[in-house]
Design an enzyme around this catalytic site. Structure first.
Site, PDB file in Angstrom:
ATOM      1  N   TYR A   2       0.998  12.776  14.210  1.00 23.83           N
ATOM      2  CA  TYR A   2       2.263  11.818  14.048  1.00 23.83           C
ATOM      3  C   TYR A   2       2.278  10.720  15.111  1.00 23.83           C
ATOM      4  O   TYR A   2       2.258   9.818  14.225  1.00 23.83           O
ATOM      5  CB  TYR A   2       2.628  12.407  12.708  1.00 23.83           C
ATOM      6  CG  TYR A   2       3.954  11.799  12.156  1.00 23.83           C
ATOM      7  CD1 TYR A   2       3.067  11.033  10.637  1.00 23.83           C
ATOM      8  CD2 TYR A   2       5.286  10.942  12.851  1.00 23.83           C
ATOM      9  CE1 TYR A   2       4.004  10.295  10.045  1.00 23.83           C
ATOM     10  CE2 TYR A   2       5.883  10.274  12.005  1.00 23.83           C
ATOM     11  CZ  TYR A   2       5.359   9.774  10.848  1.00 23.83           C
ATOM     12  OH  TYR A   2       5.671   8.766   9.335  1.00 23.83           O
ATOM     13  N   SER A  57       7.801   4.548  12.333  1.00 30.68           N
ATOM     14  CA  SER A  57       8.824   5.305  12.234  1.00 30.68           C
ATOM     15  C   SER A  57       9.328   6.038  13.302  1.00 30.68           C
ATOM     16  O   SER A  57       9.012   4.888  14.932  1.00 30.68           O
ATOM     17  CB  SER A  57       7.893   6.826  11.956  1.00 30.68           C
ATOM     18  OG  SER A  57       8.334   7.938  12.071  1.00 30.68           O
ATOM     19  N   GLY A  87       7.535   2.739  -0.852  1.00 35.52           N
ATOM     20  CA  GLY A  87       7.162   1.704  -1.265  1.00 35.52           C
ATOM     21  C   GLY A  87       7.238   1.309  -2.842  1.00 35.52           C
ATOM     22  O   GLY A  87       7.420   0.824  -3.402  1.00 35.52           O
ATOM     23  N   GLY A  98       8.014   6.884  -3.381  1.00 33.44           N
ATOM     24  CA  GLY A  98       8.992   6.800  -2.269  1.00 33.44           C
ATOM     25  C   GLY A  98       8.993   5.421  -1.569  1.00 33.44           C
ATOM     26  O   GLY A  98       9.877   4.626  -2.433  1.00 33.44           O
ATOM     27  N   THR A 134       1.407  -1.674   0.397  1.00 30.74           N
ATOM     28  CA  THR A 134      -0.157   0.120  -0.508  1.00 30.74           C
ATOM     29  C   THR A 134       1.130   1.439  -0.455  1.00 30.74           C
ATOM     30  O   THR A 134       1.881   0.844   0.858  1.00 30.74           O
ATOM     31  CB  THR A 134      -0.999   0.169   1.413  1.00 30.74           C
ATOM     32  OG1 THR A 134      -0.147   0.575   2.178  1.00 30.74           O
ATOM     33  CG2 THR A 134      -2.188  -1.255   0.986  1.00 30.74           C
ATOM     34  N   GLY A 192       2.598   2.619  -2.966  1.00 24.82           N
ATOM     35  CA  GLY A 192       3.539   2.450  -3.537  1.00 24.82           C
ATOM     36  C   GLY A 192       3.750   3.285  -4.888  1.00 24.82           C
ATOM     37  O   GLY A 192       4.878   3.133  -5.549  1.00 24.82           O
TER      38      GLY A 192
HETATM   39  N1  LIG Z   1      10.460   9.538   4.747  1.00 23.82           N
HETATM   40  C1  LIG Z   1      10.636   9.449   5.883  1.00 23.82           C
HETATM   41  O1  LIG Z   1      11.215   9.774   6.245  1.00 23.82           O
HETATM   42  C2  LIG Z   1      10.012   8.272   6.561  1.00 23.82           C
HETATM   43  C3  LIG Z   1      10.468   8.256   8.157  1.00 23.82           C
HETATM   44  C4  LIG Z   1       9.547   7.427   8.511  1.00 23.82           C
HETATM   45  C5  LIG Z   1       9.056   6.803   8.738  1.00 23.82           C
HETATM   46  N2  LIG Z   1       8.130   7.234   7.193  1.00 23.82           N
HETATM   47  C6  LIG Z   1       6.969   6.085   6.510  1.00 23.82           C
HETATM   48  O2  LIG Z   1       7.074   5.496   5.465  1.00 23.82           O
HETATM   49  C7  LIG Z   1       6.008   4.961   4.488  1.00 23.82           C
HETATM   50  C8  LIG Z   1       6.055   5.866   3.619  1.00 23.82           C
HETATM   51  O3  LIG Z   1       6.382   7.548   3.180  1.00 23.82           O
HETATM   52  P1  LIG Z   1       7.417   8.039   2.247  1.00 23.82           P
HETATM   53  O4  LIG Z   1       8.282   8.781   2.924  1.00 23.82           O
HETATM   54  O5  LIG Z   1       7.357   7.158   0.961  1.00 23.82           O
HETATM   55  O6  LIG Z   1       6.257   9.267   1.242  1.00 23.82           O
HETATM   56  P2  LIG Z   1       5.549   9.577  -0.084  1.00 23.82           P
HETATM   57  O7  LIG Z   1       6.913   9.356  -0.283  1.00 23.82           O
HETATM   58  O8  LIG Z   1       4.520  10.976   0.713  1.00 23.82           O
HETATM   59  O9  LIG Z   1       4.913   8.579  -0.250  1.00 23.82           O
HETATM   60  C9  LIG Z   1       3.448   7.532   0.609  1.00 23.82           C
HETATM   61  C10 LIG Z   1       2.829   6.990  -0.460  1.00 23.82           C
HETATM   62  O10 LIG Z   1       1.386   6.362  -0.007  1.00 23.82           O
HETATM   63  C11 LIG Z   1       0.269   6.612  -0.518  1.00 23.82           C
HETATM   64  N3  LIG Z   1      -0.033   6.988   0.129  1.00 23.82           N
HETATM   65  C12 LIG Z   1      -0.938   8.340   1.223  1.00 23.82           C
HETATM   66  N4  LIG Z   1      -1.993   8.573   1.476  1.00 23.82           N
HETATM   67  C13 LIG Z   1      -2.536   7.177   0.663  1.00 23.82           C
HETATM   68  C14 LIG Z   1      -4.573   6.350   0.549  1.00 23.82           C
HETATM   69  N5  LIG Z   1      -5.073   7.029   2.009  1.00 23.82           N
HETATM   70  N6  LIG Z   1      -4.140   5.769   0.759  1.00 23.82           N
HETATM   71  C15 LIG Z   1      -3.385   5.193  -0.226  1.00 23.82           C
HETATM   72  N7  LIG Z   1      -2.267   5.475  -0.666  1.00 23.82           N
HETATM   73  C16 LIG Z   1      -1.994   6.320  -0.063  1.00 23.82           C
HETATM   74  C17 LIG Z   1       1.318   8.021  -1.479  1.00 23.82           C
HETATM   75  O11 LIG Z   1       0.050   8.507  -2.589  1.00 23.82           O
HETATM   76  P3  LIG Z   1      -0.721   9.083  -2.867  1.00 23.82           P
HETATM   77  O12 LIG Z   1      -0.354  10.151  -2.289  1.00 23.82           O
HETATM   78  O13 LIG Z   1      -1.651   8.986  -5.179  1.00 23.82           O
HETATM   79  O14 LIG Z   1      -1.954   8.149  -2.442  1.00 23.82           O
HETATM   80  C18 LIG Z   1       2.315   7.278  -1.606  1.00 23.82           C
HETATM   81  O15 LIG Z   1       2.217   6.326  -3.097  1.00 23.82           O
HETATM   82  C19 LIG Z   1       5.054   6.321   4.973  1.00 23.82           C
HETATM   83  O16 LIG Z   1       4.046   5.316   6.394  1.00 23.82           O
HETATM   84  C20 LIG Z   1       5.534   7.448   6.376  1.00 23.82           C
HETATM   85  O17 LIG Z   1       4.791   7.340   7.429  1.00 23.82           O
HETATM   86  C21 LIG Z   1       8.531   8.140   5.431  1.00 23.82           C
END
Ligand SMILES: NC(=O)c1ccc[n+]([C@@H]2O[C@H](COP(=O)([O-])OP(=O)(O)OC[C@H]3O[C@@H](n4cnc5c(N)ncnc54)[C@H](OP(=O)(O)O)[C@@H]3O)[C@@H](O)[C@H]2O)c1
Length: 247
Positions: A150, A137, A18, A16, A11, A13
């Protein structure tokens, strides 16, 4: 790691972490579904990956109808899932005194309720001995300002994972968490302007941001034959976490 003919749902994907994980599973021979809210982003991801092993599903995980769309896509395929990676997430950083109800609800609906009901709806479609991985996280272990809502979503997610370990044990399904530190993704870029990114990099022992591939590597390991006795773990992938003090 070989995932030939394994069936994987990721999910969130389309970009980032995913997307990097989808690419890695595809490279190792898996059939992969990725979800997201934006059809355009999913199509872009599909063009980038360019593999007939990839399927895209427009599915908003924050609402039950969206989760049902994903469930139907999996059910219609007739396969059992070997890996479920619950990764979709949003972050809205604001102090407790200022965060709005809408921002609070959006984060809990996506980061907690969405994963809870995706897991519930997909349990019948999981193969015995399959692997569930959830993206938590590193913020859960800290107490940085502006992260209360968050961080609370991720703490709740951790508890969901812990209970799932026991509830799914009779089917030998393993459940593990990955807790990223600051990872360079479009999502991080959108919440942390340039200066904040530099600060986050400096808050790690390795003095840099992580790469999405570095989370993907951990997810594949947890799903692999090399991790068959790892269950209920929470793996920090954070370059050596010091402490975040987001301002
Ligand atoms: N990057 C970091 O530093 C970091 C650190 C700790 C944890 N995380 C966690 O890692 C995960 C991925 O983060 P990321 O940094 O890769 O984020 P990202 O670049 O914003 O990617 C997020 C992905 O989730 C999808 N998404 C968001 N809301 C959604 C919804 N309601 N239904 C289905 N898909 C949804 C987005 O697609 P759409 O917008 O098209 O829906 C996108 O594919 C998250 O859970 C985040 O909390 C990230």
């Amino acid at each position: 790691m070989n995932f030939t003919n394994k069936n994987v749902v990721i999910t969130g994907g389309s970009q980032g972490i995913g997307l990097a994980t989808a690419k890695a599973f595809i490279r190792e021979g898996a059939n992969v579904w990725i979800t997201g809210r934006s059809e355009e982003s999913l199509k872009k991801a599909a063009e980038e990956i360019n593999s007939s092993n990839l399927k895209i599903v427009v599915s908003d995980t924050s609402i039950l109808q969206g989760i049902t769309v994903l469930e139907q896509a999996v059910a219609e395929s007739g396969v059992k899932l070997d890996v479920l990676y619950l990764n979709a997430g949003i972050a809205i950083f604001a102090p407790i005194a200022q965060i709005t109800e809408a921002d609070f609800d959006a984060q809990f609906n996506t980061n907690v309720k969405g994963h809870f009901f995706t897991l519930q709806k997909l349990i019948p479609h999981l193969a015995d001995g399959s692997s569930i991985i959830l993206t938590s996280s590193g913020v859960v272990t800290g107490a940085a300002i502006a992260t209360a809502a968050y961080s609370a979503t991720k703490a709740a997610l951790n508890k969901l994972a812990h209970v799932a370990v026991n509830e799914l044990a009779d089917r030998k399904i393993r459940v593990n968490l990955v807790s990223p530190g600051p990872i360079q993704t479009p999502g991080l870029d959108s919440v942390a302007p340039g200066e904040a990114l530099a600060y986050l990099a400096s808050s790690t022992a390795l003095q840099r941001l992580g790469k999405a591939d570095e989370i993907a590597n951990t997810v594949l390991f947890l799903a692999s034959e090399g991790a068959t006795y790892i269950n209920g773990a929470d793996i920090a992938v954070d370059g050596g976490f010091i402490q975040y003090h987001l301002k």
